[in-house]
Design a protein around this motif. Structure first.
Motif, PDB file in Angstrom:
ATOM      1  N   GLU A   1      -4.366  20.284  17.012  1.00 59.07           N
ATOM      2  CA  GLU A   1      -4.597  21.446  16.157  1.00 59.07           C
ATOM      3  C   GLU A   1      -6.102  21.759  16.095  1.00 59.07           C
ATOM      4  O   GLU A   1      -6.514  22.902  16.219  1.00 59.07           O
ATOM      5  N   LEU A   2      -6.895  20.700  15.921  1.00 59.30           N
ATOM      6  CA  LEU A   2      -8.347  20.891  15.802  1.00 59.30           C
ATOM      7  C   LEU A   2      -8.945  21.433  17.091  1.00 59.30           C
ATOM      8  O   LEU A   2      -9.722  22.395  17.070  1.00 59.30           O
ATOM      9  N   ILE A   3      -8.580  20.814  18.215  1.00 62.09           N
ATOM     10  CA  ILE A   3      -9.207  21.275  19.461  1.00 62.09           C
ATOM     11  C   ILE A   3      -8.614  22.598  19.937  1.00 62.09           C
ATOM     12  O   ILE A   3      -9.164  23.246  20.811  1.00 62.09           O
ATOM     13  N   GLY A   4      -7.521  23.005  19.330  1.00 66.84           N
ATOM     14  CA  GLY A   4      -6.927  24.302  19.659  1.00 66.84           C
ATOM     15  C   GLY A   4      -7.686  25.477  19.060  1.00 66.84           C
ATOM     16  O   GLY A   4      -7.524  26.619  19.474  1.00 66.84           O
ATOM     17  N   LEU A   5      -8.551  25.204  18.082  1.00 67.39           N
ATOM     18  CA  LEU A   5      -9.321  26.279  17.444  1.00 67.39           C
ATOM     19  C   LEU A   5     -10.408  26.786  18.383  1.00 67.39           C
ATOM     20  O   LEU A   5     -11.021  26.004  19.099  1.00 67.39           O
ATOM     21  N   THR A   6     -10.658  28.088  18.354  1.00 71.11           N
ATOM     22  CA  THR A   6     -11.817  28.601  19.093  1.00 71.11           C
ATOM     23  C   THR A   6     -13.078  28.295  18.274  1.00 71.11           C
ATOM     24  O   THR A   6     -12.995  27.878  17.113  1.00 71.11           O
ATOM     25  N   LEU A   7     -14.224  28.550  18.887  1.00 73.15           N
ATOM     26  CA  LEU A   7     -15.487  28.314  18.181  1.00 73.15           C
ATOM     27  C   LEU A   7     -15.544  29.166  16.902  1.00 73.15           C
ATOM     28  O   LEU A   7     -15.921  28.676  15.831  1.00 73.15           O
ATOM     29  N   ALA A   8     -15.128  30.420  17.012  1.00 68.82           N
ATOM     30  CA  ALA A   8     -15.172  31.320  15.854  1.00 68.82           C
ATOM     31  C   ALA A   8     -14.239  30.819  14.749  1.00 68.82           C
ATOM     32  O   ALA A   8     -14.612  30.804  13.567  1.00 68.82           O
ATOM     33  N   GLU A   9     -13.041  30.388  15.148  1.00 68.67           N
ATOM     34  CA  GLU A   9     -12.090  29.881  14.148  1.00 68.67           C
ATOM     35  C   GLU A   9     -12.604  28.607  13.490  1.00 68.67           C
ATOM     36  O   GLU A   9     -12.516  28.439  12.264  1.00 68.67           O
ATOM     37  N   ALA A  10     -13.152  27.701  14.302  1.00 66.47           N
ATOM     38  CA  ALA A  10     -13.670  26.445  13.759  1.00 66.47           C
ATOM     39  C   ALA A  10     -14.819  26.725  12.788  1.00 66.47           C
ATOM     40  O   ALA A  10     -14.895  26.154  11.703  1.00 66.47           O
ATOM     41  N   ARG A  11     -15.706  27.623  13.204  1.00 64.24           N
ATOM     42  CA  ARG A  11     -16.830  28.004  12.339  1.00 64.24           C
ATOM     43  C   ARG A  11     -16.319  28.488  10.974  1.00 64.24           C
ATOM     44  O   ARG A  11     -16.818  28.059   9.922  1.00 64.24           O
ATOM     45  N   ASP A  12     -15.309  29.364  10.990  1.00 64.86           N
ATOM     46  CA  ASP A  12     -14.791  29.916   9.736  1.00 64.86           C
ATOM     47  C   ASP A  12     -14.115  28.847   8.877  1.00 64.86           C
ATOM     48  O   ASP A  12     -14.282  28.820   7.660  1.00 64.86           O
ATOM     49  N   LYS A  13     -13.368  27.947   9.527  1.00 60.94           N
ATOM     50  CA  LYS A  13     -12.688  26.899   8.765  1.00 60.94           C
ATOM     51  C   LYS A  13     -13.677  25.875   8.207  1.00 60.94           C
ATOM     52  O   LYS A  13     -13.462  25.298   7.144  1.00 60.94           O
ATOM     53  N   LEU A  14     -14.754  25.647   8.926  1.00 62.83           N
ATOM     54  CA  LEU A  14     -15.795  24.743   8.431  1.00 62.83           C
ATOM     55  C   LEU A  14     -16.453  25.349   7.194  1.00 62.83           C
ATOM     56  O   LEU A  14     -16.642  24.677   6.175  1.00 62.83           O
ATOM     57  N   LYS A  15     -16.783  26.627   7.296  1.00 62.24           N
ATOM     58  CA  LYS A  15     -17.422  27.325   6.176  1.00 62.24           C
ATOM     59  C   LYS A  15     -16.499  27.346   4.961  1.00 62.24           C
ATOM     60  O   LYS A  15     -16.946  27.209   3.820  1.00 62.24           O
ATOM     61  N   ALA A  16     -15.182  27.514   5.219  1.00 65.60           N
ATOM     62  CA  ALA A  16     -14.206  27.569   4.122  1.00 65.60           C
ATOM     63  C   ALA A  16     -13.813  26.169   3.641  1.00 65.60           C
ATOM     64  O   ALA A  16     -12.958  26.037   2.764  1.00 65.60           O
ATOM     65  N   LYS A  17     -14.413  25.143   4.244  1.00 72.02           N
ATOM     66  CA  LYS A  17     -14.133  23.730   3.917  1.00 72.02           C
ATOM     67  C   LYS A  17     -12.673  23.344   4.127  1.00 72.02           C
ATOM     68  O   LYS A  17     -12.162  22.420   3.494  1.00 72.02           O
ATOM     69  N   GLU A  18     -12.007  24.033   5.039  1.00 69.73           N
ATOM     70  CA  GLU A  18     -10.631  23.648   5.385  1.00 69.73           C
ATOM     71  C   GLU A  18     -10.625  22.464   6.345  1.00 69.73           C
ATOM     72  O   GLU A  18      -9.646  21.723   6.424  1.00 69.73           O
ATOM     73  N   ILE A  19     -11.699  22.330   7.114  1.00 71.44           N
ATOM     74  CA  ILE A  19     -11.852  21.160   7.985  1.00 71.44           C
ATOM     75  C   ILE A  19     -13.289  20.671   7.825  1.00 71.44           C
ATOM     76  O   ILE A  19     -14.149  21.406   7.327  1.00 71.44           O
ATOM     77  N   THR A  20     -13.535  19.427   8.263  1.00 72.76           N
ATOM     78  CA  THR A  20     -14.909  18.935   8.231  1.00 72.76           C
ATOM     79  C   THR A  20     -15.428  18.806   9.662  1.00 72.76           C
ATOM     80  O   THR A  20     -14.641  18.670  10.611  1.00 72.76           O
TER      81      THR A  20
END
Lengths: 95, 495
Positions: free
Chosen positions: B6-25
């Motif tokens: 699931e984590l590596i399936g995220l694009t850079l943009a998606e990962a960036r947004d989820k990091l900012k939203a604290k959904e992932i670390t």
């Protein structure tokens, strides 16, 4: 223009790359095939064309003539294969 | 593994947004990539893994993100082409002659990525000194393309010189990678691996701290999974740097904001000289398909002529080796890397350079030395620089009528390891569609657009006006939307 084995030896000398005698024939062949291929530029008349001097048109920037970077003797020599007291060590060059 | 997938399936943009939203670390994201990087060692994409450093950087990013702080790409794990100098981390340009070189400084481009919060996973393989189109000239051995032909286990090249970067992005061993492009080294590997590769305008990114190959052609850029990710990474990589006089002092636009603007009213040029003899039909078909996609999206299409196209490669193979022979003069066994002793200092130089340079690098240094040697400069180097002016003029003419050009990226899909390595000239022909852009200093981007009949990715290239990367990004985004390229290689390397 084509290069012979002596020319290859001369170029290798200029480039400071040791080349064995038994490599010269092969190298000459390779270099000639590349040089023959670039010869096609000769088809173009470029007598009225200015050579490109910069990929993007800019004027060279000037800055104050002052030291901005330095005193890094340790860092600069850190990667040397041989160094001593902050100097590079090379084989003896003066008899 | 499910969580990792699931984590590596995220694009850079998606990962960036989820990091900012604290959904992932960043710590869990980085750990997921470290295990992918380790599981993907058979691909030989990384020449140095920096897992410990990555974990520390991720921890620092998480601390910032927890406080609602952090840069534009805070906590995003990236791979770095080994051509970039990274402070206290071995940087060799994948050459034996730079054995063990550990720079006491950081390249400007990578320092900007760290400034914006990125995490370094490790150093990526490339052709020795970026000289190659298949990543087979690396001292650390070839990289294997994660893609295979359908029903065939033959190992294919990932393109080059940024083959470690393209393979790592395609195999999801990082979220994005830095790369460099002197004659096509970002765009051709992107095309071979179904990734996006962006070579910006000459002067957009600082060359400071990037191991020099051909200084008037070299430019850094990103390889990413999609167009948006490339826009995000380039924003961080680009910008003026007083330490590189060729870096241009103009503001860096928000490239991501250009996406979604569409192509209505844009005129797309189709250069007729790019329809070369012997080009596989499937590439021609894909190109026509690209034209149809952009037409359907509202662009005007116009055939244009770039009459000096066929002279670009021969001019390149004078200019690039000439500049390389001069840049590589610094590898002398005195200041860094390898030293092979001799009976005197000259023999030490000659032995060091004979052992330290691989065949392709030696070939180019010899060609470069020859064309610059007394009596030949005018016939070769000066002539090539004049031809370069003609090529740049062709583009200026074309861009007085059109806003962007559409071409194939490469004349074939990925080929097998070893298939072309005995024939330098046939290898050089890989760059036939990409090299013109470097000679003229223009920006170009490769977008995955379809599959060959053997099931391998093929790319289309867009070429823009100098410093008009925004038009390239918006057009590339439309192309990407229309192409719906969702194919992915089967993860055979994980087993």
């Amino acid at each position: 223009m084509s290069v012979d084995q002596n020319t290859v030896r001369h170029i290798a000398r200029l480039a400071r790359i040791a080349v064995r005698d038994d490599e010269l024939e092969h190298l000459a062949k390779e270099l000639n095939s590349i040089l023959d291929w670039v010869e096609q530029l000769g088809e173009l008349d470029t007598s009225d064309v200015e050579p490109m001097t910069s990929a993007v048109e800019t004027t060279m920037k000037m800055r104050e003539d002052e030291v901005t970077f330095g005193n890094l003797q340790d860092e600069v020599t850190r990667n040397a294969p041989a160094s001593e007291d902050g100097f590079y060590v090379v084989p003896k060059v003066v008899e | 593994m499910a969580k990792n997938d699931e984590l590596i399936g995220l694009t850079l943009a998606e990962a960036r947004d989820k990091l900012k939203a604290k959904e992932i670390t960043s710590a869990e994201l980085t750990d997921a990539y470290i295990s992918e990087m380790e599981a993907g060692r058979d691909l030989n994409a990384y020449v140095l893994e920096t897992a410990e450093q990555a974990r520390e950087m991720a921890k620092a990013s998480d601390a910032k993100l927890a406080k609602g702080e952090g840069g534009a790409i805070e906590g995003v794990p990236l791979g770095i082409k080994d051509l970039f100098c990274t402070k206290d981390v071995r940087s060799t340009a994948c050459s034996h002659i730079l054995d063990g070189f550990t720079p006491p400084y950081e390249s400007t481009v990578t320092s900007q990525l760290w400034r914006d919060g990125a995490v370094m996973l490790g150093k990526l393989n490339n052709d020795e000194f970026a000289m190659g189109s298949s990543n087979e000239t690396s001292f650390y051995g070839p990289v294997t393309n994660p893609w295979r032909r359908e029903g065939d286990d033959t190992k294919l090249v990932p393109g080059g010189s940024s083959g470690g970067s393209s393979a790592a992005v395609a195999a999801k061993l990082c979220l994005g990678a830095t790369a460099t492009d002197t004659g096509g080294s970002i765009r051709q590997p992107a095309a071979f691996t179904g990734t996006v590769g962006m070579k910006p305008t000459y002067g957009r990114c600082s060359r400071w701290g990037i191991v020099a190959f051909a200084s008037s052609l070299d430019q850094a850029g990103p390889i990413t999974r999609d167009v948006r990710d490339a826009a995000i990474m380039l924003k961080s990589m680009a910008g003026h740097d007083p330490q590189d006089t060729t870096s241009v002092d103009r503001p860096v636009p928000d490239y991501e904001a250009a996406l979604g603007q569409g192509v209505k009213g844009l005129t797309v040029g189709i250069p007729k000289e790019y329809r070369v003899d012997g080009m596989p039909e499937e590439i021609d078909t894909l190109w026509s398909q690209g034209v149809e996609w952009l037409k359907a999206a509202g662009a005007n299409i116009k055939e244009v002529s770039l009459p000096h196209t066929k002279y670009a490669l021969p001019a390149y193979y004078i200019v690039a080796p000439a500049e390389a022979s001069s840049n590589l003069a610094r590898y002398d066994g005195v200041r860094y890397g390898l030293r092979v002793e001799g009976k005197d200092i000259t023999e030490m130089y000659e032995n060091t350079r004979a052992e330290g340079f691989g065949d392709e690098v030696r070939r180019r240094v010899l060609i470069g030395t020859y064309v610059l040697s007394a009596g030949y400069y005018d016939a070769y180097y000066l002539k090539a620089q004049k031809v370069r002016s003609l090529i740049a003029h062709d583009f200026r003419q074309a861009f007085s009528e059109v806003d962007v050009l559409l071409t194939p990226t490469a004349p074939s899909a990925a080929f097998g390891i070893g298939e072309k390595s005995d024939d330098p000239l046939s290898m050089y022909l890989n760059d036939v569609f990409t090299v013109t852009v470097n000679l003229a200093g223009l920006p170009g981007i490769s977008v995955p657009a379809g599959l060959s009949k053997e099931g391998l990715p093929l790319g289309l290239q867009l070429i823009g006006r100098g410093f008009d990367e925004e038009t390239l990004f918006r057009t590339a985004h439309k192309l990407e939307e229309a192409a719906q390229f969702t194919a992915a290689p089967e993860a055979w390397w994980r087993s």
